[in-house]
Structures are given as C-alpha cells and as structure tokens.
Design a protein around this motif. Structure first.
Motif, short mmCIF file in Angstrom:
data_model
loop_
_atom_site.label_atom_id
_atom_site.label_comp_id
_atom_site.label_asym_id
_atom_site.label_seq_id
_atom_site.Cartn_x
_atom_site.Cartn_y
_atom_site.Cartn_z
N GLU A 138 0.94 -1.40 0.08
CA GLU A 138 0.06 0.21 0.13
C GLU A 138 1.21 1.42 -0.02
O GLU A 138 1.89 1.15 0.44
N GLU A 139 0.19 2.02 -0.38
CA GLU A 139 1.05 3.73 -0.54
C GLU A 139 1.10 4.44 0.92
O GLU A 139 0.52 3.90 2.18
N GLY A 140 2.59 4.82 1.50
CA GLY A 140 2.86 4.62 2.35
C GLY A 140 3.83 4.05 3.66
O GLY A 140 3.93 3.87 4.11
N GLY A 141 4.09 2.62 2.54
CA GLY A 141 4.82 1.43 3.02
C GLY A 141 4.23 0.96 4.11
O GLY A 141 4.89 -0.52 4.75
N ARG A 145 -3.14 -5.98 8.51
CA ARG A 145 -1.74 -4.84 7.95
C ARG A 145 -0.86 -4.46 8.48
O ARG A 145 -0.73 -4.85 9.28
N LEU A 146 0.12 -4.87 7.89
CA LEU A 146 1.33 -4.92 8.08
C LEU A 146 1.72 -3.60 8.02
O LEU A 146 2.10 -2.95 7.26
#
Length: 156
Positions: free
Chosen positions: A72-75, A152-153
């Motif tokens: 995802e965007e934002g790492g 979500r990681l």
C-alpha cells in the motif's frame, strides 16, 4: 493485464491448485529466497511477496513464511490469510494474532512490523482493494465458510 495473467488467475482459482500449491510454492520460495540472499521470491514474479518472520503461537520459535502481499502507499502491506481457499486459517495468522510484532523481508531488506487484524469497515475497504488487486481471492472466499483474515503490516 500482462499476457498470461488471466490464465494464471483462472488456474490459481481451482481446487486442484489449492491442493498442491501450499506444498510446492512455499518450498520453492524459501529455496530461491535463500539462494539469492533475500533478493528474489519466485512467486513474486506474479504477485508481490514478503517473507514473514513471526513468533509461533504455540512453539514460541520464529517461523519464516513466504506470502503474497498487497503493498500500500505509505509503506504498509496487506496480508491475506486465504490458505488457497482451504478450510482452516493458515498458521501464520494465529501467530500474528498472538504475537503481532514481526519482521518482513521486502526486496532484500528486513523490516520490523506490527500486524493488525482488520475488522469492520476497514476490513471491507481492504477486501475490495484486495479483490481488485488479485480477483482469485473471491474464489477462495466462496469455497470456505470462515471469513478470510486480513492483516495490515505497519513499520515499527
């Protein structure tokens, strides 16, 4: 869509794939990842992937599991506990529920992460994104009665 991707999606949606893939793909991924010193995951040639290092819920030992992921965007990354559409939750999801602090190997770099099980509206948004990213997940969900876990990681 790259040539052949539709065929791969169709094949990966089958029950036959679900029977053999869990035994073949992770073993190949681990071997190639080790041989290339963390630079290559064989399955990542089709889908992005990480090697998840998480503490085993029962053993307390570090378990390394190659997994497809949705960056995802934002790492951050979303992990899908599909288990290839087989009935039980994959073991790595139980490990993250008990010990959410883990590490991923991403493009040859080891990154400390914290896993969070997605629920409610947040899970629904992520599920829609996951299905747009890799449609065969819908076939996996249709084959099982359990709700596929999404994590979500986030970097620690």
């Amino acid at each position: 869509m790259p040539p052949g991707e539709r065929l791969v999606q169709k094949i990966s949606s089958t029950r036959a794939f679900a029977r053999c893939a869990p035994h073949v793909i992770p073993a190949l991924d681990r071997a190639v990842h080790r041989l290339t010193r963390g630079k290559v995951l064989l399955s990542a040639q089709l889908l992005p992937g990480v090697i998840l290092s998480a503490t085993g819920a029962r053993s307390g030992l570090v378990r390394r599991t190659p997994l497809a992921c949705m960056p995802e965007e934002g790492g951050t990354w979303v992990l899908v506990g599909s288990n290839f559409g087989r009935p039980g939750h994959p073991a790595w999801t139980g490990n993250l529920l008990k010990y959410p602090d883990a590490e991923v190997s991403w493009h040859g770099r080891d990154i400390p992460v914290r896993a969070r099980l997605l629920t409610g509206a947040e899970r629904e948004r992520a599920w829609r994104a996951v299905l747009a990213f890799w449609p065969p997940y819908a076939a996996y969900q249709a084959r099982v009665e359990r709700e596929i876990r999404l994590f979500r990681l986030e970097r620690r």
